[in-house]
Design an enzyme around this catalytic site. Structure first.
Site, PDB file in Angstrom:
ATOM      1  N   PRO A  13     -50.302 -11.803  44.339  1.00 53.15           N
ATOM      2  CG  PRO A  13     -51.662 -11.927  46.215  1.00 53.15           C
ATOM      3  CD  PRO A  13     -50.724 -12.741  45.386  1.00 53.15           C
ATOM      4  CG  ASN A  14     -52.231  -6.486  45.446  1.00 52.48           C
ATOM      5  OD1 ASN A  14     -53.124  -6.066  44.729  1.00 52.48           O
ATOM      6  ND2 ASN A  14     -52.463  -7.094  46.597  1.00 52.48           N
ATOM      7  NE  ARG A  21     -48.441  -3.693  46.650  1.00 51.48           N
ATOM      8  CZ  ARG A  21     -48.100  -4.866  47.113  1.00 51.48           C
ATOM      9  NH1 ARG A  21     -47.314  -5.671  46.405  1.00 51.48           N
ATOM     10  NH2 ARG A  21     -48.517  -5.269  48.278  1.00 51.48           N
ATOM     11  CE1 TYR A  26     -43.667  -4.813  48.799  1.00 51.92           C
ATOM     12  CE2 TYR A  26     -45.426  -3.181  48.681  1.00 51.92           C
ATOM     13  CZ  TYR A  26     -44.877  -4.315  49.252  1.00 51.92           C
ATOM     14  OH  TYR A  26     -45.536  -4.952  50.270  1.00 51.92           O
ATOM     15  CG  ASN A  75     -42.960 -11.808  46.263  1.00 49.22           C
ATOM     16  OD1 ASN A  75     -43.711 -12.017  47.215  1.00 49.22           O
ATOM     17  ND2 ASN A  75     -42.394 -10.635  46.047  1.00 49.22           N
ATOM     18  CB  ALA A  78     -51.061 -10.613  50.789  1.00 45.64           C
ATOM     19  CG  HIS A  81     -47.942 -12.772  55.226  1.00 47.52           C
ATOM     20  ND1 HIS A  81     -46.623 -13.034  55.537  1.00 47.52           N
ATOM     21  CD2 HIS A  81     -47.910 -11.730  54.342  1.00 47.52           C
ATOM     22  CE1 HIS A  81     -45.844 -12.163  54.889  1.00 47.52           C
ATOM     23  NE2 HIS A  81     -46.601 -11.374  54.155  1.00 47.52           N
ATOM     24  CG  ASP A  88     -51.128 -28.353  51.924  1.00 47.57           C
ATOM     25  OD1 ASP A  88     -50.268 -28.371  52.821  1.00 47.57           O
ATOM     26  OD2 ASP A  88     -52.350 -28.529  52.148  1.00 47.57           O
ATOM     27  CD  GLU A  99     -40.944 -17.058  52.265  1.00 46.46           C
ATOM     28  OE1 GLU A  99     -40.271 -17.833  52.982  1.00 46.46           O
ATOM     29  OE2 GLU A  99     -41.873 -16.360  52.698  1.00 46.46           O
ATOM     30  CG  HIS A 101     -41.233 -11.947  50.900  1.00 44.92           C
ATOM     31  ND1 HIS A 101     -42.532 -12.030  50.472  1.00 44.92           N
ATOM     32  CD2 HIS A 101     -40.972 -13.087  51.580  1.00 44.92           C
ATOM     33  CE1 HIS A 101     -43.045 -13.177  50.901  1.00 44.92           C
ATOM     34  NE2 HIS A 101     -42.116 -13.838  51.565  1.00 44.92           N
ATOM     35  CB  ILE A 102     -39.739  -6.575  47.047  1.00 47.56           C
ATOM     36  CG1 ILE A 102     -40.007  -7.315  45.725  1.00 47.56           C
ATOM     37  CG2 ILE A 102     -39.091  -5.220  46.791  1.00 47.56           C
ATOM     38  CD1 ILE A 102     -41.186  -6.768  44.930  1.00 47.56           C
ATOM     39  CB  SER A 103     -40.587  -5.213  51.811  1.00 54.00           C
ATOM     40  OG  SER A 103     -41.560  -6.206  52.075  1.00 54.00           O
ATOM     41  NE  ARG A 108     -43.829  -3.986  54.752  1.00 54.78           N
ATOM     42  CZ  ARG A 108     -44.556  -4.210  53.650  1.00 54.78           C
ATOM     43  NH1 ARG A 108     -44.142  -5.094  52.752  1.00 54.78           N
ATOM     44  NH2 ARG A 108     -45.678  -3.545  53.452  1.00 54.78           N
TER      45      ARG A 108
HETATM   46  C1  DQA Z   1     -44.146  -8.885  49.666  1.00 52.69           C
HETATM   47  C2  DQA Z   1     -44.390  -8.749  51.176  1.00 52.69           C
HETATM   48  C3  DQA Z   1     -45.810  -9.157  51.529  1.00 52.69           C
HETATM   49  O1  DQA Z   1     -46.027  -9.037  52.931  1.00 52.69           O
HETATM   50  C4  DQA Z   1     -46.802  -8.258  50.813  1.00 52.69           C
HETATM   51  O2  DQA Z   1     -48.113  -8.676  51.069  1.00 52.69           O
HETATM   52  C5  DQA Z   1     -46.534  -8.147  49.367  1.00 52.69           C
HETATM   53  C6  DQA Z   1     -45.168  -8.094  48.869  1.00 52.69           C
HETATM   54  C7  DQA Z   1     -42.745  -8.385  49.262  1.00 52.69           C
HETATM   55  O3  DQA Z   1     -42.305  -8.745  48.178  1.00 52.69           O
HETATM   56  O4  DQA Z   1     -42.121  -7.621  50.000  1.00 52.69           O
HETATM   57  O5  DQA Z   1     -47.473  -8.013  48.568  1.00 52.69           O
HETATM   58  O6  DQA Z   1     -44.230 -10.245  49.316  1.00 52.69           O
END
Ligand code: DQA
Length: 150
Positions: A13-14, A21, A26, A75, A78, A81, A88, A99, A101-103, A108
């Site tokens: 998502p997002n 964003r 990001y 990725n 959210a 978490h 599963d 897995e 993540h960009i950040s 955080r």
């Molecule tokens: C994210 C980190 C997540 O905590 C956040 O909800 C995102 C992006 C990242 O790529 O840093 O949407 O997955």
């Protein structure tokens, strides 16, 4: 090594709003643009991209790719978490999942420190901006090499 490795990038998502964003976290390029750069860098990899804001669609894609792909770069944004269902689905498939993540989620808010999916992945890469995805591709290439040798 197999001639053409098949990999799937699955974004949650997002992440369709990358480039728009929260740019200070990001970055300022869209994933579509980055995906072209990445695909050009790895012309010998059959790289597919999927993004959804919906948990069920992400799970469907993990199940669809999860028995034929050589690696999934996930990725889950959210959902990382919160989602036992995505965790599963990773446990249910045979394709290795990295897995991403960009950040740097460890730096955080504390609710981002827990990943439900990490225990079911072969490893996690985060904090390198969009380059986290490339590092995940490199990790899957190495894993595939090791598998062929063993
Ligand atoms: C994210 C980190 C997540 O905590 C956040 O909800 C995102 C992006 C990242 O790529 O840093 O949407 O997955």
């Amino acid at each position: 090594m197999k001639e053409t490795l098949k990999m799937h990038i699955i974004n949650g998502p997002n992440l369709n709003l990358l480039g728009i964003r929260e740019k200070s976290i990001y970055g300022d390029i869209s994933f579509k643009k980055y995906f072209i750069i990445l695909s050009n860098r790895y012309p010998n990899i059959d790289l597919k991209y999927f993004q959804s804001n919906s948990e069920g669609e992400i799970i469907n894609k993990i199940q669809e790719a999860g028995f034929s792909s050589d690696g999934i770069i996930l990725n889950a944004a959210a959902y990382t978490h919160t989602s036992i269902a995505i965790a599963d689905s990773i446990a249910a498939i045979t394709t290795p999942v990295v897995e991403v993540h960009i950040s740097n989620i460890a730096k955080r808010e504390s609710y981002r420190h827990q990943s439900y999916i990490a225990p079911n992945c072969i490893g996690s890469i985060f904090g390198f901006g969009l380059d986290s995805y490339r590092l995940a591709i490199e990790a899957i290439i190495e894993q595939a090499n090791l598998k062929v040798k063993s």
